[in-house]
Design a protein around this motif. Structure first.
Motif, short mmCIF file in Angstrom:
data_model
loop_
_atom_site.label_atom_id
_atom_site.label_comp_id
_atom_site.label_asym_id
_atom_site.label_seq_id
_atom_site.Cartn_x
_atom_site.Cartn_y
_atom_site.Cartn_z
N SER A 51 0.86 -1.19 0.00
CA SER A 51 0.00 0.00 0.00
C SER A 51 0.89 1.23 0.00
O SER A 51 1.83 1.33 0.78
N TRP A 53 1.20 5.08 0.90
CA TRP A 53 0.57 5.98 1.86
C TRP A 53 0.74 7.42 1.41
O TRP A 53 1.84 7.85 1.08
N ASP A 55 -0.54 11.35 2.69
CA ASP A 55 -1.17 12.18 3.72
C ASP A 55 -1.67 11.34 4.89
O ASP A 55 -2.74 11.60 5.44
N GLY A 56 -0.92 10.31 5.26
CA GLY A 56 -1.28 9.50 6.42
C GLY A 56 -2.38 8.49 6.18
O GLY A 56 -2.86 7.86 7.12
N LYS A 57 -2.81 8.30 4.93
CA LYS A 57 -3.86 7.34 4.61
C LYS A 57 -3.39 6.41 3.50
O LYS A 57 -2.73 6.85 2.56
N PRO A 58 -3.73 5.12 3.60
CA PRO A 58 -3.29 4.18 2.56
C PRO A 58 -4.12 4.34 1.29
O PRO A 58 -5.33 4.56 1.35
N GLU A 59 -3.44 4.24 0.16
CA GLU A 59 -4.14 4.21 -1.12
C GLU A 59 -4.49 2.76 -1.45
O GLU A 59 -4.39 1.89 -0.59
N GLN A 61 -4.47 -1.03 -2.30
CA GLN A 61 -3.50 -2.11 -2.12
C GLN A 61 -3.32 -2.86 -3.41
O GLN A 61 -4.24 -3.03 -4.20
#
Length: 69
Positions: A51, A53, A55-59, A61
Motif C-alpha cells: 500500500s 501511503w 497524507d497518512g492514509k493508505p491508497e 492495495q
C-alpha cells in the motif's frame, strides 16, 4: 582482535548469511525427485500486499508476488 582465518567461507566470498542460506536451499530443492521437488517449489512461493501511503492514509492495495511470470 579477530583473525581472518576464522572467517566463514560465505563471508570470505562476499555473501551475507541470508544469501548463502537461500542459495543452499535452492540447490537442495533442485536436487529433490518428484513429487517432493514440486511440493518444495510450491512452498517457496511468497505473496504480499503493498500500500502506498499519502497524507497518512493508505491508497489502493496491490497484491505482489516474488514469483517471476
Amino acid at each position: 582482535m579477530a583473525s581472518n582465518a576464522a572467517v566463514p567461507f560465505w563471508r570470505a566470498a562476499g555473501m551475507t548469511y541470508i544469501t548463502y542460506t537461500n542459495l543452499c536451499a535452492n540447490l537442495v530443492r533442485q536436487c529433490l525427485k518428484e513429487p517432493y521437488k514440486s511440493e518444495a517449489l510450491n512452498r517457496e512461493k511468497v505473496h504480499y500486499s503493498v500500500s502506498r501511503w499519502v497524507d497518512g492514509k493508505p491508497e489502493k492495495q496491490t497484491l505482489r508476488s516474488d514469483i517471476p511470470e
